[in-house]
Scaffold this active site. Sequence first.
Site, mmCIF file in Angstrom:
data_model
loop_
_atom_site.group_PDB
_atom_site.id
_atom_site.type_symbol
_atom_site.label_atom_id
_atom_site.label_comp_id
_atom_site.label_asym_id
_atom_site.label_seq_id
_atom_site.Cartn_x
_atom_site.Cartn_y
_atom_site.Cartn_z
ATOM 1 N N ASP A 64 -52.075 -58.241 -6.828
ATOM 2 C CA ASP A 64 -51.033 -57.280 -7.182
ATOM 3 C C ASP A 64 -49.739 -57.846 -6.601
ATOM 4 O O ASP A 64 -49.584 -57.900 -5.373
ATOM 5 C CB ASP A 64 -51.377 -55.910 -6.568
ATOM 6 C CG ASP A 64 -50.327 -54.858 -6.890
ATOM 7 O OD1 ASP A 64 -49.194 -55.229 -7.261
ATOM 8 O OD2 ASP A 64 -50.640 -53.664 -6.760
ATOM 9 N N SER A 143 -35.768 -61.327 -20.013
ATOM 10 C CA SER A 143 -35.735 -60.692 -21.332
ATOM 11 C C SER A 143 -34.317 -60.692 -21.891
ATOM 12 O O SER A 143 -33.340 -60.576 -21.141
ATOM 13 C CB SER A 143 -36.208 -59.241 -21.165
ATOM 14 O OG SER A 143 -35.955 -58.512 -22.334
ATOM 15 N N TYR A 156 -35.703 -51.536 -15.974
ATOM 16 C CA TYR A 156 -36.184 -52.842 -16.456
ATOM 17 C C TYR A 156 -35.056 -53.861 -16.431
ATOM 18 O O TYR A 156 -35.209 -54.955 -15.867
ATOM 19 C CB TYR A 156 -36.739 -52.676 -17.877
ATOM 20 C CG TYR A 156 -37.300 -53.950 -18.478
ATOM 21 C CD1 TYR A 156 -38.420 -54.567 -17.925
ATOM 22 C CD2 TYR A 156 -36.727 -54.517 -19.608
ATOM 23 C CE1 TYR A 156 -38.951 -55.722 -18.486
ATOM 24 C CE2 TYR A 156 -37.253 -55.663 -20.178
ATOM 25 C CZ TYR A 156 -38.365 -56.268 -19.616
ATOM 26 O OH TYR A 156 -38.881 -57.415 -20.175
ATOM 27 N N ALA A 158 -32.316 -53.753 -14.820
ATOM 28 C CA ALA A 158 -31.859 -53.977 -13.437
ATOM 29 C C ALA A 158 -32.770 -55.000 -12.750
ATOM 30 O O ALA A 158 -32.302 -55.887 -12.038
ATOM 31 C CB ALA A 158 -31.860 -52.662 -12.663
ATOM 32 N N SER A 159 -34.078 -54.883 -12.987
ATOM 33 C CA SER A 159 -35.013 -55.812 -12.335
ATOM 34 C C SER A 159 -34.819 -57.235 -12.840
ATOM 35 O O SER A 159 -34.889 -58.197 -12.083
ATOM 36 C CB SER A 159 -36.460 -55.361 -12.562
ATOM 37 O OG SER A 159 -36.848 -55.545 -13.918
ATOM 38 N N LYS A 160 -34.549 -57.385 -14.129
ATOM 39 C CA LYS A 160 -34.364 -58.727 -14.697
ATOM 40 C C LYS A 160 -33.002 -59.292 -14.279
ATOM 41 O O LYS A 160 -32.845 -60.495 -14.099
ATOM 42 C CB LYS A 160 -34.496 -58.688 -16.223
ATOM 43 C CG LYS A 160 -35.883 -58.259 -16.733
ATOM 44 C CD LYS A 160 -37.001 -59.214 -16.352
ATOM 45 C CE LYS A 160 -38.309 -58.908 -17.059
ATOM 46 N NZ LYS A 160 -39.433 -59.745 -16.577
HETATM 47 N N1 LIG Z 1 -43.394 -58.681 -24.904
HETATM 48 C C1 LIG Z 1 -42.082 -58.702 -24.974
HETATM 49 O O1 LIG Z 1 -41.479 -58.264 -25.976
HETATM 50 C C2 LIG Z 1 -41.274 -59.306 -23.856
HETATM 51 C C3 LIG Z 1 -39.954 -59.667 -24.114
HETATM 52 C C4 LIG Z 1 -39.183 -60.223 -23.091
HETATM 53 C C5 LIG Z 1 -39.755 -60.434 -21.853
HETATM 54 N N2 LIG Z 1 -41.037 -60.079 -21.619
HETATM 55 C C6 LIG Z 1 -41.584 -60.305 -20.279
HETATM 56 O O2 LIG Z 1 -42.771 -61.049 -20.381
HETATM 57 C C7 LIG Z 1 -43.617 -60.748 -19.282
HETATM 58 C C8 LIG Z 1 -45.038 -60.506 -19.790
HETATM 59 O O3 LIG Z 1 -45.043 -59.412 -20.687
HETATM 60 P P1 LIG Z 1 -46.104 -59.250 -21.855
HETATM 61 O O4 LIG Z 1 -45.358 -58.897 -23.067
HETATM 62 O O5 LIG Z 1 -47.035 -60.394 -21.879
HETATM 63 O O6 LIG Z 1 -46.832 -57.906 -21.372
HETATM 64 P P2 LIG Z 1 -48.348 -57.580 -20.946
HETATM 65 O O7 LIG Z 1 -49.298 -58.077 -21.970
HETATM 66 O O8 LIG Z 1 -48.326 -56.139 -20.596
HETATM 67 O O9 LIG Z 1 -48.555 -58.454 -19.651
HETATM 68 C C9 LIG Z 1 -48.074 -58.069 -18.411
HETATM 69 C C10 LIG Z 1 -48.873 -58.814 -17.373
HETATM 70 O O10 LIG Z 1 -48.341 -58.468 -16.083
HETATM 71 C C11 LIG Z 1 -49.438 -58.137 -15.252
HETATM 72 N N3 LIG Z 1 -49.012 -57.203 -14.208
HETATM 73 C C12 LIG Z 1 -48.441 -55.975 -14.352
HETATM 74 N N4 LIG Z 1 -48.255 -55.419 -13.142
HETATM 75 C C13 LIG Z 1 -48.729 -56.310 -12.232
HETATM 76 C C14 LIG Z 1 -48.825 -56.311 -10.820
HETATM 77 N N5 LIG Z 1 -48.417 -55.261 -10.067
HETATM 78 N N6 LIG Z 1 -49.367 -57.398 -10.208
HETATM 79 C C15 LIG Z 1 -49.810 -58.444 -10.924
HETATM 80 N N7 LIG Z 1 -49.729 -58.510 -12.273
HETATM 81 C C16 LIG Z 1 -49.205 -57.439 -12.907
HETATM 82 C C17 LIG Z 1 -50.489 -57.531 -16.181
HETATM 83 O O11 LIG Z 1 -51.788 -57.703 -15.623
HETATM 84 P P3 LIG Z 1 -52.636 -56.576 -14.868
HETATM 85 O O12 LIG Z 1 -52.364 -55.262 -15.548
HETATM 86 O O13 LIG Z 1 -54.034 -57.074 -15.024
HETATM 87 O O14 LIG Z 1 -52.184 -56.614 -13.462
HETATM 88 C C18 LIG Z 1 -50.345 -58.443 -17.392
HETATM 89 O O15 LIG Z 1 -51.112 -59.593 -17.235
HETATM 90 C C19 LIG Z 1 -42.983 -59.557 -18.572
HETATM 91 O O16 LIG Z 1 -42.306 -60.001 -17.413
HETATM 92 C C20 LIG Z 1 -41.980 -59.032 -19.571
HETATM 93 O O17 LIG Z 1 -40.866 -58.429 -18.955
HETATM 94 C C21 LIG Z 1 -41.811 -59.512 -22.600
#
Ligand SMILES: NC(=O)c1ccc[n+]([C@@H]2O[C@H](COP(=O)([O-])OP(=O)(O)OC[C@H]3O[C@@H](n4cnc5c(N)ncnc54)[C@H](OP(=O)(O)O)[C@@H]3O)[C@@H](O)[C@H]2O)c1
Length: 274
Positions: A64, A143, A156, A158-160
């Site tokens: 985590d 993002s 969100y 703010a974090s990025k």
């Molecule tokens: N999809 C989009 O449209 C998009 C666009 C721009 C940027 N992003 C960025 O891409 C990244 C991945 O997103 P995604 O779209 O692939 O979403 P996702 O499928 O929901 O993947 C998120 C991942 O983060 C992990 N996670 C969440 N909380 C966690 C924690 N406390 N500790 C460790 N791992 C944690 C989840 O695993 P567990 O739940 O197993 O912990 C999962 O593997 C994110 O940073 C997101 O901001 C996504």
Amino acid sequence: MTPSYHQNVTVITGASSGIGEALAYELAGQGAWLALAARRLDQLEAVAAKCRSLGGRAIAVECDVTQQADCERLIQGTVTEYARVDTLVNNAGITMWSRFASLKDPALINQIMQVNFLGAVYCTYYALPHLKQSRGRIANISSMADKIITPGSTGYVASKHAMEAFYESLRAEVADDGVSITMLYLGFVDTGFAGRMLGADGKPSGGISRRLEGTQQMTPADSARLIAATTFARRRTVYTSVAGLPGWLFPWLKVLAPNLLERVGKRFMDEGDL
Ligand SMILES: NC(=O)c1ccc[n+]([C@@H]2O[C@H](COP(=O)([O-])OP(=O)(O)OC[C@H]3O[C@@H](n4cnc5c(N)ncnc54)[C@H](OP(=O)(O)O)[C@@H]3O)[C@@H](O)[C@H]2O)c1
């Protein structure tokens, strides 16, 4: 030709699904040695097994990223297994879809900062001595939401944004050590991430999913190829397109036409049931 990531020791956070999972397969296919981190160990083990079948090495580490000790254990476990760290991909992330004033508890903003920002900071802290030794690479998955104006996602963005400021400073600190930092600003990627956006009550709300129907989204595999190639090339900043416009345009629009960007963002929020 030897693939770029052949025997490259790469740590990927958030590798149990979505972009992180797709990146694990991309790098495994190139023969990378992977440390995969997330909270859902079962999912992670399945991803690791597939990576091994694709030609990479892979360990699954339950982690985590909000827990500093977990991040330390992740990096220690990686070094125990492979004796070095070449690349760290800070990808774990969560998001929200709610007006700030509608939140039942503003602690949701803290939760998002803990995962998206501090999680990356902790992993970077423990990996950095090893990355200096290997003259390695850090990739941060940010993002395009940070580059446009996105009401409904205050915590969100703010974090990025915090991520960007932190790694701009750090990049200058580690430049002489040969460690590169790549910031990737991705538009929508078809991972189901939108359906997991946390709503006003802090629980996943599918609200924005309806707004995204018909919106052009990148595939996770395409985003993985982009992350792999640009991080290897030690690119500083990578943008993807939004609504058919090149991503690099938006930081300029924010300066030159903020009212226009705000109107577009507000319309998107209104159409997304907020
Ligand atoms: N999809 C989009 O449209 C998009 C666009 C721009 C940027 N992003 C960025 O891409 C990244 C991945 O997103 P995604 O779209 O692939 O979403 P996702 O499928 O929901 O993947 C998120 C991942 O983060 C992990 N996670 C969440 N909380 C966690 C924690 N406390 N500790 C460790 N791992 C944690 C989840 O695993 P567990 O739940 O197993 O912990 C999962 O593997 C994110 O940073 C997101 O901001 C996504």
